[in-house]
Design an enzyme around this catalytic site. Structure first.
Site, PDB file in Angstrom:
ATOM      1  N   ARG A 186       0.846  -1.201   0.000  1.00 47.94           N
ATOM      2  CA  ARG A 186       0.000   0.000   0.000  1.00 47.94           C
ATOM      3  C   ARG A 186       0.878   1.247   0.000  1.00 47.94           C
ATOM      4  O   ARG A 186       0.613   2.211  -0.688  1.00 47.94           O
ATOM      5  CB  ARG A 186      -0.961   0.012   1.201  1.00 47.94           C
ATOM      6  CG  ARG A 186      -1.697   1.342   1.311  1.00 47.94           C
ATOM      7  CD  ARG A 186      -2.865   1.427   2.298  1.00 47.94           C
ATOM      8  NE  ARG A 186      -2.897   0.485   3.359  1.00 47.94           N
ATOM      9  CZ  ARG A 186      -2.162   0.542   4.474  1.00 47.94           C
ATOM     10  NH1 ARG A 186      -1.347   1.556   4.680  1.00 47.94           N
ATOM     11  NH2 ARG A 186      -2.242  -0.397   5.380  1.00 47.94           N
ATOM     12  N   TYR A 203     -16.677  17.720 -14.438  1.00 45.74           N
ATOM     13  CA  TYR A 203     -16.976  16.305 -14.690  1.00 45.74           C
ATOM     14  C   TYR A 203     -18.077  15.831 -13.723  1.00 45.74           C
ATOM     15  O   TYR A 203     -18.017  16.102 -12.524  1.00 45.74           O
ATOM     16  CB  TYR A 203     -15.690  15.493 -14.504  1.00 45.74           C
ATOM     17  CG  TYR A 203     -15.890  14.009 -14.592  1.00 45.74           C
ATOM     18  CD1 TYR A 203     -16.165  13.397 -15.817  1.00 45.74           C
ATOM     19  CD2 TYR A 203     -15.821  13.210 -13.463  1.00 45.74           C
ATOM     20  CE1 TYR A 203     -16.358  12.035 -15.905  1.00 45.74           C
ATOM     21  CE2 TYR A 203     -16.015  11.839 -13.550  1.00 45.74           C
ATOM     22  CZ  TYR A 203     -16.288  11.255 -14.770  1.00 45.74           C
ATOM     23  OH  TYR A 203     -16.480   9.910 -14.853  1.00 45.74           O
ATOM     24  N   ASP A 241      -7.651  19.626 -13.610  1.00 43.01           N
ATOM     25  CA  ASP A 241      -7.921  18.299 -14.150  1.00 43.01           C
ATOM     26  C   ASP A 241      -7.515  18.343 -15.622  1.00 43.01           C
ATOM     27  O   ASP A 241      -8.174  18.974 -16.442  1.00 43.01           O
ATOM     28  CB  ASP A 241      -9.402  17.950 -13.970  1.00 43.01           C
ATOM     29  CG  ASP A 241      -9.731  16.527 -14.408  1.00 43.01           C
ATOM     30  OD1 ASP A 241      -9.046  16.014 -15.315  1.00 43.01           O
ATOM     31  OD2 ASP A 241     -10.687  15.946 -13.867  1.00 43.01           O
ATOM     32  N   LYS A 276      -8.329   7.413 -19.325  1.00 45.67           N
ATOM     33  CA  LYS A 276      -8.613   8.021 -20.607  1.00 45.67           C
ATOM     34  C   LYS A 276      -7.370   7.995 -21.514  1.00 45.67           C
ATOM     35  O   LYS A 276      -6.942   6.929 -21.882  1.00 45.67           O
ATOM     36  CB  LYS A 276      -9.144   9.440 -20.381  1.00 45.67           C
ATOM     37  CG  LYS A 276     -10.220   9.537 -19.274  1.00 45.67           C
ATOM     38  CD  LYS A 276     -11.519   8.858 -19.623  1.00 45.67           C
ATOM     39  CE  LYS A 276     -12.458   8.698 -18.428  1.00 45.67           C
ATOM     40  NZ  LYS A 276     -12.793   9.916 -17.729  1.00 45.67           N
TER      41      LYS A 276
HETATM   42  C1  LIG Z   1     -13.318  10.219 -16.413  1.00 44.55           C
HETATM   43  C2  LIG Z   1     -12.944  11.500 -15.777  1.00 44.55           C
HETATM   44  C3  LIG Z   1     -12.715  11.572 -14.398  1.00 44.55           C
HETATM   45  C4  LIG Z   1     -12.914  10.397 -13.477  1.00 44.55           C
HETATM   46  O1  LIG Z   1     -12.017   9.369 -13.720  1.00 44.55           O
HETATM   47  P1  LIG Z   1     -12.341   7.819 -13.430  1.00 44.55           P
HETATM   48  O2  LIG Z   1     -11.077   7.151 -13.810  1.00 44.55           O
HETATM   49  O3  LIG Z   1     -13.510   7.445 -14.275  1.00 44.55           O
HETATM   50  O4  LIG Z   1     -12.672   7.711 -11.977  1.00 44.55           O
HETATM   51  C5  LIG Z   1     -12.331  12.797 -13.888  1.00 44.55           C
HETATM   52  N1  LIG Z   1     -12.196  13.887 -14.666  1.00 44.55           N
HETATM   53  C6  LIG Z   1     -12.420  13.844 -15.989  1.00 44.55           C
HETATM   54  C7  LIG Z   1     -12.252  15.082 -16.794  1.00 44.55           C
HETATM   55  C8  LIG Z   1     -12.797  12.656 -16.593  1.00 44.55           C
HETATM   56  O5  LIG Z   1     -13.034  12.625 -17.910  1.00 44.55           O
END
Ligand SMILES: *Cc1c(COP(=O)(O)O)cnc(C)c1O
Length: 389
Positions: free
Chosen positions: A44, A96, A168, A193
């Site tokens: 961890r 988001y 983000d 992503k």
């Molecule tokens: C998908 C996404 C998230 C969340 O990520 P997960 O891996 O699905 O938990 C946060 N911010 C943006 C801009 C996203 O597209």
């Protein structure tokens, strides 16, 4: 960072010479004597496969350190844990959907206050901050309407009230944009992503600008334990090897798709920062090193959920699914999918129309993607509503 540097920032295994990073599938590490170890004691706290991923991502974003979490939301959650009751966040209004849910249904209940503003207008941010503001939270470009905010200008506002700026950076990826170099303190990625890039894992990353934030996030990562497992760390590293070439191809495809959509009679608006007509094209061009991302959203002249439903079930290459950034093209209808947790009134306020469709362009041939959309328009006969103004 150049493609060459990215690829060669991934080390081979010093022990065996293995050219790819080994998966250390272990929970614990043998100690010579209590507290005497090779830098690892429990998985961890740290794991050698995760360490490689974290080091590589820190370099990609020009940060002091990076931390890998089980999902993007777990990464976001780790940063929110730096706040206490009474603190205030000023956040981008079309944040988001999952972040909105976490902010509203977990952190607001714990006493953190959140103000949502349209951060594309820097003045709105300047007017919203107060002495209570501990954090400014933006996405740029945003999901799904691809609004772009001036990171450098907003970082100055954050500094003026001693707040930290979180960006983000999921949509831009480190290939197009490095927010830490523009004044941000923390960068978030949904590694699910573009960074992972193959729609085969979920992952989250936090990148910190300096030692102070690194220590805080490291503490939360170990204390709360939402880490990314070694196998998914390996897959994420493998994704990073091709991040540059994938992202550039996706940008190229998105540009062609956006230009096709603009010409189409059934389409009312196209949201893509690479179009000169996009409201934030100028700032996007400046801060995103000439790359505008692989996401294109559009709404229909027939602005109904029914029309959107007909379209999103008529494509062949664009598969109907949540998520984005993978090599295979996807499409989704945010009002019923990714943004279903945002009330309709708030969605409309943020510019998410009932017929809004989001495309995530993959790395297929651009002509095939355009053809796929063209045939979908044809078979669904998504044409202008007869009396639309
Ligand atoms: C998908 C996404 C998230 C969340 O990520 P997960 O891996 O699905 O938990 C946060 N911010 C943006 C801009 C996203 O597209």
């Amino acid at each position: 960072m150049s493609a060459t540097k990215i690829i060669h920032s991934i080390p081979s295994d010093p022990l065996t010479g293995a050219i790819s990073v080994p998966v250390y599938q272990t929970s614990t590490f043998i100690q010579e004597a209590p507290g005497v170890n090779k830098g690892y004691d429990y998985a961890r706290s740290n794991n050698p496969t995760r360490k490689v991923l974290e080091d590589v991502v820190a370099q990609l974003e020009g940060g002091d350190n990076a931390f890998a979490f089980a999902t993007g939301l777990a990464a976001i959650d780790s940063v929110l844990k730096l706040l206490s009751a009474g603190d205030e966040i000023v956040a981008v209004d079309d944040i988001y959907g999952g972040a909105y849910r976490l902010f509203t249904h977990v952190y607001e209940i714990l006493g953190v206050e959140i103000k949502y503003v349209d951060t594309t207008n820097v003045e709105n941010v300047a007017n919203a901050v107060s002495t209570k503001t501990k954090c400014i939270w933006i996405e740029s470009p945003t999901n799904p309407t691809l609004k772009v905010s001036d990171i450098r200008a907003i970082s100055k506002i954050a500094k003026s009230v001693h707040a930290f700026l979180v960006v983000d950076n999921t949509f831009a990826s480190p290939i197009a944009q490095q927010p830490l170099n523009l004044g941000a303190d923390i960068v978030i990625h949904s590694g699910t992503k573009y960074i992972g890039g193959h729609s085969d894992l979920v992952a989250g990353l936090v990148v910190t600008k300096d030692k102070v934030f690194s220590e805080k996030i490291k503490f939360v990562q170990n204390a709360s334990g939402g880490i990314l497992g070694p196998w998914d760390c390996f897959l994420t590293i493998r994704g990073i090897e091709t991040l540059d070439i994938r992202y550039r191809k996706q940008c190229e495809n998105a540009q062609k798709v956006a230009e096709f959509l603009v010409q189409n009679d059934a389409v009312s608006e196209v949201y893509f920062p690479g179009l000169p007509t996009h409201k934030n094209h100028k700032i996007a061009k400046q801060q995103q090193s000439g790359l505008f991302g692989g996401i294109v959203s559009f709404s229909l002249k027939n602005d109904t959920v029914d029309a959107a439903n007909a379209f999103v079930t008529a494509t062949n290459y664009f598969k109907l699914a949540e998520s984005l950034g993978g090599v295979k093209s996807l499409l989704c209808h945010p009002p019923q999918m990714t943004h279903a947790s945002v009330p309709r009134e708030k969605r409309i306020q943020a510019g998410i129309k009932d017929s809004l469709i989001r495309l995530s362009c993959g790395i297929e041939n651009a002509d095939d993607l355009v053809q796929d959309l063209a045939q979908a328009f044809k078979i669904t006969e998504v044409s202008p509503a007869p009396f639309a103004s």
